[in-house]
Design an enzyme around this catalytic site. Structure first.
Site, PDB file in Angstrom:
ATOM      1  N   GLU A  32      -0.367  13.857  19.662  1.00 58.56           N
ATOM      2  CA  GLU A  32      -0.607  14.339  18.367  1.00 58.56           C
ATOM      3  C   GLU A  32      -2.167  14.883  18.479  1.00 58.56           C
ATOM      4  O   GLU A  32      -2.269  15.769  17.834  1.00 58.56           O
ATOM      5  CB  GLU A  32      -0.439  13.276  17.168  1.00 58.56           C
ATOM      6  N   HIS A  88       2.477   8.677  21.152  1.00 58.94           N
ATOM      7  CA  HIS A  88       2.900   9.776  20.267  1.00 58.94           C
ATOM      8  C   HIS A  88       1.425  10.370  19.522  1.00 58.94           C
ATOM      9  O   HIS A  88       1.479  11.350  19.442  1.00 58.94           O
ATOM     10  CB  HIS A  88       4.008   9.180  19.062  1.00 58.94           C
ATOM     11  N   ASN A  89       0.704   9.507  19.014  1.00 61.75           N
ATOM     12  CA  ASN A  89      -0.350   9.607  18.492  1.00 61.75           C
ATOM     13  C   ASN A  89      -1.390  10.478  19.476  1.00 61.75           C
ATOM     14  O   ASN A  89      -2.194  11.207  19.084  1.00 61.75           O
ATOM     15  CB  ASN A  89      -1.069   8.509  17.836  1.00 61.75           C
ATOM     16  N   GLY A 138       0.606  -1.249  -0.073  1.00 63.92           N
ATOM     17  CA  GLY A 138       0.053   0.135  -0.062  1.00 63.92           C
ATOM     18  C   GLY A 138       0.691   1.297  -0.198  1.00 63.92           C
ATOM     19  O   GLY A 138       2.087   1.158  -0.286  1.00 63.92           O
ATOM     20  N   VAL A 178       0.537  -4.111   6.901  1.00 69.33           N
ATOM     21  CA  VAL A 178      -0.910  -4.639   6.559  1.00 69.33           C
ATOM     22  C   VAL A 178      -1.785  -3.841   7.585  1.00 69.33           C
ATOM     23  O   VAL A 178      -1.300  -3.542   8.491  1.00 69.33           O
ATOM     24  CB  VAL A 178      -1.060  -6.186   6.506  1.00 69.33           C
ATOM     25  N   LYS A 226       4.406   4.473  20.269  1.00 66.10           N
ATOM     26  CA  LYS A 226       3.702   4.807  19.060  1.00 66.10           C
ATOM     27  C   LYS A 226       2.227   5.514  19.341  1.00 66.10           C
ATOM     28  O   LYS A 226       1.882   6.532  18.976  1.00 66.10           O
ATOM     29  CB  LYS A 226       3.885   4.099  17.608  1.00 66.10           C
ATOM     30  N   SER A 265       6.370   6.704  12.644  1.00 62.64           N
ATOM     31  CA  SER A 265       5.640   7.785  12.324  1.00 62.64           C
ATOM     32  C   SER A 265       6.232   8.703  11.166  1.00 62.64           C
ATOM     33  O   SER A 265       7.390   8.716  11.169  1.00 62.64           O
ATOM     34  CB  SER A 265       5.637   8.536  13.595  1.00 62.64           C
TER      35      SER A 265
END
Length: 472
Positions: free
Chosen positions: A191, A187-188, A12, A76, A184, A130
């Protein structure tokens, strides 16, 4: 044919760009996609990088084309697709091989997946990435959870493809099993809070001061040259300056005001709650996105309360614009403080020993929340002696000034009827954190009154109950 240094499944947008990044940095990568045609099309379109890419039609072919021990990155969709891919891939791998989940996985799934792999199965690495499409192609921030042995095998590739800050790689091993994916997630969460606070400031400038998107964009562009310098402030200025090609209107004005979310912000808020660590800015940002999705209800509410009038700020000038800058800075600091506190708590809870200073360092480039003061955050947590960012001397001095501005912004917005849930949450967190004696003594009295939960006294040790029976 020479074997690949690493494999990648899933071509992707993110997977394809990460594969090109690997190839461009001199490493040979074997790639596989469930749709064979996509695999070959990707290879054909790789141009000068074709010789570094080995297209594979089967998982068995993929495994054969990677030198042992074989690291394979999964790009994925998070969830069941990862479990299905592991099950399909495992028969072709050996004990020392490494399955790397580079998606936005829930860290609980990462821990489970590692435990489910047997003694003779490949090991498992959870890798937070990220930076979005651009980061994947030219250098993301990479947060790894796994064993030192696994990391040693993949470190050269990750170091090469990661973003660089003044020559330092923005990739690091942050702990075992789920540590990378947890970092992570936080982190988000930060964010989410950062983006919501920026949107609230935009709302004050748009609805309170009646400024146009272009005018607001210029303000953000100016702010990006000061203490608020960060990726999100930079792109906000660019977004507000953009024009829709079809209508000629500012692009931001033709976008539906309903924000999407993929789950990581909610996970961050949930984990903070489970750990008993306040992350009010993150929670408010998640709630604000949920409210944004209630478009029909909001439209009906706007009609029901129309008599209250449109929001309007009174008595504003350039000094208030300056206060907005400082208020946003204070909110941002509070969001980072909460996020790092949650990571510290989770690290202790799960025995991860996450290096908070290293985490700040690998966020300085490549990732979405990269900002000017991450160097200061890294310094604040160096040596592991800091309890909370709000206690770090350099941030204490910043907050003394910035918190006053935040208070002014939240107060004026509240009086004008302008929603600032994340900024208000940041202010409430700051005020609550700096109270040597809060009001929870009354809560403890109430709990003891209706549930006999007991309480501690300030003047002696032990557990006690109040004289409630004497007052009827």
């Amino acid at each position: 044919m020479q074997q690949a240094d690493i494999g990648l499944i899933g071509l992707g947008v993110m997977g394809a760009n990460l594969a090109l990044n690997i190839a461009e940095n001199g490493y040979r990568v074997a790639v596989y996609n469930r749709t064979v045609e996509k695999t070959h099309a990707f290879h054909q379109e790789a141009g000068a990088l074709k010789d570094k890419i080995i297209p594979c039609e089967t998982l068995e072919d993929l495994a054969k084309n990677i030198r042992a021990p074989r690291p394979i990155i999964l790009m994925v969709k998070a969830g069941e697709a990862v479990d299905e891919q592991i099950a399909a891939l495992k028969p072709f791998l050996a004990k020392e091989d490494i399955i790397i989940d580079a998606g936005n996985a829930n860290f609980h799934d990462t821990v489970r997946r590692l435990k489910e792999l047997g003694a003779n199965d490949p090991t498992f690495v959870g890798m937070g990435v990220s930076g979005g499409e651009e980061g994947a192609r030219h250098g993301p921030s990479i947060m790894v959870g796994g064993t030192p042995e696994s990391y040693a095998r993949i470190e050269p590739v990750l170091t090469a493809i990661s973003a660089k800050y003044e020559g330092e790689s923005c990739a690091a091993l942050l702990g075992p099993d789920g540590a990378g994916h947890f970092v992570k997630t936080i982190h988000n969460g930060i964010e989410y809070a950062d983006m919501q606070m920026i949107a609230e400031i935009y709302g004050i400038l748009r609805d309170g001061l009646a400024l146009s998107p272009v005018e607001i964009g210029k303000i953000f562009d100016t702010w990006n040259k000061g203490p608020l310098n960060s990726y999100l402030i930079e792109i906000t200025a660019k977004v507000l300056a953009a024009t829709d090609t079809e209508t000629g209107k500012p692009a931001v004005e033709i976008i539906v005001d309903s924000a999407g979310q993929k789950g990581t912000g909610r996970w961050a808020a949930i984990e903070a709650q489970m750990l008993g660590i306040p992350a009010t800015g993150i929670e408010a940002a998640v709630a604000a996105r949920s409210i944004s999705a209630l478009r029909d209800e909001r439209a009906r509410a706007a009609k029901a309360y129309a008599s209250l009038g449109a929001p309007k700020l009174a008595g504003t000038d350039q000094s208030f614009i300056d206060a907005l800058e400082q208020g946003l800075l204070a909110g941002k600091i509070a969001a980072y403080a909460q996020g790092f506190a949650v990571m510290s708590g989770a690290s202790a809870e799960h025995g991860w020993n996450i290096p908070l200073d290293t985490t700040a360092k690998i966020w300085r480039a490549g990732c979405i929340i990269r900002s000017q003061f991450l160097d200061e955050i890294a310094s604040a947590f160096a040596g592991g002696g800091q309890d909370n960012l709000l206690l770090a001397p350099s941030f204490v001095e910043r907050m003394k000034t910035a918190s006053t501005a935040l208070r002014d912004v939240v107060a004026k917005a509240a009086l004008a009827g302008l929603p600032t849930p994340a900024l208000a949450a940041a202010l409430g967190y700051f005020d609550g954190y700096r109270q040597a004696r809060g009001t929870a003594n009354l809560i403890q009295a109430q709990r003891d009154f209706f549930g006999a939960h007991g309480f501690k006294r300030v003047d002696k040790e032990g557990d006690f109950h109040g004289p409630w029976s004497d007052i009827g």
